[in-house]
Design a protein around this motif. Sequence first.
Motif, mmCIF file in Angstrom:
data_model
loop_
_atom_site.group_PDB
_atom_site.id
_atom_site.type_symbol
_atom_site.label_atom_id
_atom_site.label_comp_id
_atom_site.label_asym_id
_atom_site.label_seq_id
_atom_site.Cartn_x
_atom_site.Cartn_y
_atom_site.Cartn_z
ATOM 1 N N LYS A 20 0.829 -1.210 0.000
ATOM 2 C CA LYS A 20 0.000 0.000 0.000
ATOM 3 C C LYS A 20 0.864 1.261 0.000
ATOM 4 O O LYS A 20 0.565 2.228 -0.701
ATOM 5 N N THR A 21 1.926 1.249 0.781
ATOM 6 C CA THR A 21 2.828 2.399 0.846
ATOM 7 C C THR A 21 3.442 2.683 -0.518
ATOM 8 O O THR A 21 3.459 3.827 -0.987
ATOM 9 N N TYR A 22 3.944 1.635 -1.179
ATOM 10 C CA TYR A 22 4.609 1.837 -2.468
ATOM 11 C C TYR A 22 3.619 2.121 -3.590
ATOM 12 O O TYR A 22 3.964 2.810 -4.553
ATOM 13 N N GLU A 23 2.394 1.630 -3.475
ATOM 14 C CA GLU A 23 1.360 2.019 -4.441
ATOM 15 C C GLU A 23 1.126 3.525 -4.364
ATOM 16 O O GLU A 23 1.029 4.198 -5.395
ATOM 17 N N ALA A 24 1.059 4.054 -3.148
ATOM 18 C CA ALA A 24 0.854 5.493 -2.970
ATOM 19 C C ALA A 24 2.082 6.282 -3.411
ATOM 20 O O ALA A 24 1.964 7.296 -4.106
ATOM 21 N N LEU A 25 3.261 5.814 -3.047
ATOM 22 C CA LEU A 25 4.495 6.515 -3.392
ATOM 23 C C LEU A 25 4.703 6.579 -4.906
ATOM 24 O O LEU A 25 4.962 7.647 -5.464
ATOM 25 N N LEU A 26 4.579 5.449 -5.576
ATOM 26 C CA LEU A 26 4.870 5.365 -7.008
ATOM 27 C C LEU A 26 3.660 5.685 -7.882
ATOM 28 O O LEU A 26 3.797 5.845 -9.091
ATOM 29 N N ASN A 27 2.485 5.719 -7.268
ATOM 30 C CA ASN A 27 1.232 6.008 -7.965
ATOM 31 C C ASN A 27 0.940 4.974 -9.055
ATOM 32 O O ASN A 27 0.441 5.294 -10.125
ATOM 33 N N VAL A 28 1.292 3.722 -8.787
ATOM 34 C CA VAL A 28 0.994 2.592 -9.669
ATOM 35 C C VAL A 28 0.687 1.368 -8.805
ATOM 36 O O VAL A 28 1.108 1.290 -7.658
ATOM 37 N N SER A 29 -0.013 0.439 -9.399
ATOM 38 C CA SER A 29 -0.250 -0.848 -8.744
ATOM 39 C C SER A 29 0.886 -1.794 -9.099
ATOM 40 O O SER A 29 1.519 -1.638 -10.147
ATOM 41 N N PRO A 30 1.128 -2.784 -8.255
ATOM 42 C CA PRO A 30 2.160 -3.762 -8.608
ATOM 43 C C PRO A 30 1.743 -4.538 -9.856
ATOM 44 O O PRO A 30 0.556 -4.746 -10.096
ATOM 45 N N TYR A 31 2.729 -4.925 -10.641
ATOM 46 C CA TYR A 31 2.401 -5.696 -11.838
ATOM 47 C C TYR A 31 2.492 -7.189 -11.597
ATOM 48 O O TYR A 31 2.017 -7.986 -12.404
ATOM 49 N N LYS A 32 3.076 -7.574 -10.456
ATOM 50 C CA LYS A 32 3.225 -9.003 -10.207
ATOM 51 C C LYS A 32 3.440 -9.255 -8.728
ATOM 52 O O LYS A 32 4.162 -8.526 -8.059
ATOM 53 N N PHE A 46 6.979 -3.667 -8.610
ATOM 54 C CA PHE A 46 6.482 -2.415 -9.176
ATOM 55 C C PHE A 46 7.435 -1.976 -10.277
ATOM 56 O O PHE A 46 8.655 -2.058 -10.100
ATOM 57 N N GLU A 47 6.888 -1.492 -11.382
ATOM 58 C CA GLU A 47 7.727 -0.878 -12.401
ATOM 59 C C GLU A 47 8.045 0.539 -11.958
ATOM 60 O O GLU A 47 7.202 1.236 -11.386
ATOM 61 N N CYS A 48 9.277 0.945 -12.211
ATOM 62 C CA CYS A 48 9.743 2.274 -11.818
ATOM 63 C C CYS A 48 10.707 2.745 -12.901
ATOM 64 O O CYS A 48 11.911 2.511 -12.817
ATOM 65 N N GLY A 49 10.168 3.363 -13.945
ATOM 66 C CA GLY A 49 11.007 3.738 -15.083
ATOM 67 C C GLY A 49 11.513 2.487 -15.779
ATOM 68 O O GLY A 49 10.761 1.556 -16.023
ATOM 69 N N GLU A 50 12.810 2.441 -16.052
ATOM 70 C CA GLU A 50 13.410 1.269 -16.687
ATOM 71 C C GLU A 50 13.744 0.179 -15.688
ATOM 72 O O GLU A 50 14.122 -0.919 -16.077
ATOM 73 N N SER A 51 13.624 0.475 -14.409
ATOM 74 C CA SER A 51 13.942 -0.483 -13.364
ATOM 75 C C SER A 51 12.681 -0.876 -12.605
ATOM 76 O O SER A 51 11.582 -0.483 -12.965
ATOM 77 N N LYS A 52 12.881 -1.633 -11.547
ATOM 78 C CA LYS A 52 11.753 -2.114 -10.747
ATOM 79 C C LYS A 52 12.086 -2.001 -9.267
ATOM 80 O O LYS A 52 13.254 -1.912 -8.885
ATOM 81 N N ILE A 53 11.045 -2.038 -8.462
ATOM 82 C CA ILE A 53 11.162 -2.163 -7.021
ATOM 83 C C ILE A 53 10.564 -3.523 -6.677
ATOM 84 O O ILE A 53 9.452 -3.848 -7.113
ATOM 85 N N GLU A 54 11.291 -4.312 -5.911
ATOM 86 C CA GLU A 54 10.817 -5.623 -5.462
ATOM 87 C C GLU A 54 10.686 -5.587 -3.950
ATOM 88 O O GLU A 54 11.678 -5.417 -3.243
#
Length: 136
Positions: A20-32, A46-54
Amino acid sequence: MIKKIEHIGIAVNNLEEATKTYEALLNVSPYKTETVEREGVKTVFFECGESKIELLGATREDSPVGKYLSKQKEGIHHIAFYVDDLQAEMRRLQKQGFQLLSEEPKAGADGKSIVFLHPKSNHGVLVELCEDQTQF
């Protein structure tokens, strides 16, 4: 050859809350979301530009992430670099004195083959090398 930062892995105590925190921070839902039983971890990507957050949540206290969280606080667990040829990078880095945590790549989350380098080889940072899964 290392091509890019593939993702940054963040160990968390409460995966649902952190999601929930990272959905709010990145303004996207997780893709997987994926559980890797062998490693005792549940991951949220989460996708974050060309990289990801896991986000990494332990499913067992005796898993690598579970042990990490019992000794450390939540936070950056590892940095993953994408490579074209994982076996070649493993050989290159071993020749240069880097300590690998396994002799062979293994299946990781998000369709990747992975290997980790010991933090002692990288000034205290756990490094993951990954490529698109071609085996397993």
